[in-house]
Scaffold this motif. Structure first.
Motif, PDB file in Angstrom:
ATOM      1  N   VAL A 210     -15.891 -34.447  -3.175  1.00  0.00           N
ATOM      2  CA  VAL A 210     -17.111 -33.722  -2.800  1.00  0.00           C
ATOM      3  C   VAL A 210     -17.937 -34.538  -1.810  1.00  0.00           C
ATOM      4  O   VAL A 210     -18.571 -33.989  -0.902  1.00  0.00           O
TER       5      VAL A 210
ATOM      6  N   VAL B 227     -23.819 -34.898  -4.609  1.00  0.00           N
ATOM      7  CA  VAL B 227     -22.545 -34.704  -5.305  1.00  0.00           C
ATOM      8  C   VAL B 227     -22.776 -34.278  -6.751  1.00  0.00           C
ATOM      9  O   VAL B 227     -22.139 -33.333  -7.249  1.00  0.00           O
TER      10      VAL B 227
ATOM     11  N   ARG C 200     -17.045 -29.208  -2.569  1.00  0.00           N
ATOM     12  CA  ARG C 200     -16.890 -29.975  -1.328  1.00  0.00           C
ATOM     13  C   ARG C 200     -17.293 -29.139  -0.118  1.00  0.00           C
ATOM     14  O   ARG C 200     -17.956 -29.633   0.807  1.00  0.00           O
TER      15      ARG C 200
ATOM     16  N   ALA D 138     -21.008 -29.102   0.375  1.00  0.00           N
ATOM     17  CA  ALA D 138     -21.693 -30.388   0.454  1.00  0.00           C
ATOM     18  C   ALA D 138     -22.640 -30.485   1.644  1.00  0.00           C
ATOM     19  O   ALA D 138     -23.718 -31.083   1.551  1.00  0.00           O
TER      20      ALA D 138
END
Length: 341
Positions: free
Chosen positions: A103, A121, A153, A156
């Motif tokens: 991530v 994260v 991810r 992010a």
């Protein structure tokens, strides 16, 4: 918002040209989930790759929040790509990194500070329900958990658009539900516009506000799911119960023998009030006997939808059907010969 206008993409092979996208146009409003569906080879994944700027179209425009991405280059193109999160098809995690490390990867590439990365994260792993798996490696996670990490991810970099290519492929029903729940949370809590490429109409049934049906590189149907199921459409045929059999009905009069009815009709009802009360009210108000002959109930996201074949007996059968239409039901009258066919 995603706006695609007259998108064309071709691939040249040995002596022939494959037209993957042939003048595709569609619009996805901000904060909605749109499913792009179609058979294999329809152009779904090519469309997603073009919107993600992983493929450059031959012509046409792709606008995200008003900016035409096709015309960008250099630093402006790199900045635009950061506004689009991508969940690739299949298992895309790096095996040597933990869930948290996967991530964090886009944040590292963007030069985010360590404390900022850590906070982001943890926030995203909590969003996808995997805060307790931060230190686990991909091989220690189930397929559904890996897919949820991939979604975290993709989120992010705080994108405004999230593209998911077959996010539930090869997952069991329970795991599919968890992955779709995460995508829905991303839309609801982060305001992300979600574009899902899928061959599975059940994904559309569970989560999508809009749907675009592709066939041979062209959009053959596009609009809000609830609008499309309220009329004759490919989406209605794929999502609604068929009227030639009873499915999901309880304590409802179901009879065959069409000849005894004055009118036969297929009725589509959308929403709690219509599904629960409209048919009994029409029967009582106009003094007709109404029997459900086929069809059933389903749910599109949080909205109940029914499609029934009904038979009506009584002098005011037509008035009862008109009443159902006036109150939002979609009525298609049928002859006995059409029903028998």
């Amino acid at each position: 918002m995603i706006t695609v206008e007259n998108l064309v993409k071709t691939f040249r092979g040995r002596g022939e040209t494959l037209v993957a996208l042939d003048g595709v146009s569609l619009e996805v409003p901000q904060g909605t989930v749109c499913g792009v569906v179609g058979q294999s080879g329809a152009g779904k994944s090519t469309l997603a790759r073009c919107v993600a700027l992983l493929e450059k179209p031959d012509s046409g425009a792709i606008r995200v929040d008003g900016t035409d991405l096709v015309s960008l280059g250099g630093a402006a193109l790199r900045a635009a790509r950061r506004r689009i999160g991508v969940v690739p098809q299949g298992d895309s995690l790096l095996r040597q990194r933990t869930a948290a490390g996967n991530v964090a990867l886009p944040l590292e590439s963007a030069g985010a500070a360590r404390l900022q990365r850590r906070a982001r994260v943890l926030e995203l792993l909590d969003l996808v329900g995997l805060a307790d798996k931060a230190g686990a490696y991909p091989d220690q996670l189930s397929g559904g958990q890996r897919q949820r990490v991939a979604i975290a991810r993709a989120l992010a970099g705080s994108p405004s658009v999230l593209l998911a290519d077959e996010p539930t492929s090869a997952l069991d029903p329970e795991t599919t539900a968890s992955v779709l729940g995460v995508l829905d949370r991303a839309r609801a809590e982060l305001g992300v516009t979600v574009l899902i490429v899928t061959h599975d109409m059940d994904v559309v049934r569970r989560i999508c506000d809009d749907v675009a049906v592709l066939e041979k590189g062209r959009v053959v149907e596009h609009g809000k799911v609830l609008d499309l199921v309220a009329r004759e459409s490919r989406t209605a045929s794929a999502l609604l119960p068929t009227t030639d059999q009873i499915t999901g009905l309880s304590s409802v009069d179901s009879e065959r023998g069409y000849g005894r009815f004055d009118r036969i009709a297929d009725v589509t009802l959308v929403g709690f009030a219509a599904v629960g009360a409209l048919l009994p009210e029409a029967s009582t108000r106009f003094g007709v006997q109404l029997a459900v002959l086929g069809g059933g109930l389903t749910r599109l996201a949080d909205t109940p939808v029914a499609r029934f074949r009904v038979g009506l007996s009584g002098d005011r059968a037509d008035a009862a059907l008109d009443f159902i239409t006036e109150h939002g039901g979609v009525v298609q009258r049928a002859t006995r010969e059409e029903v028998a066919a």
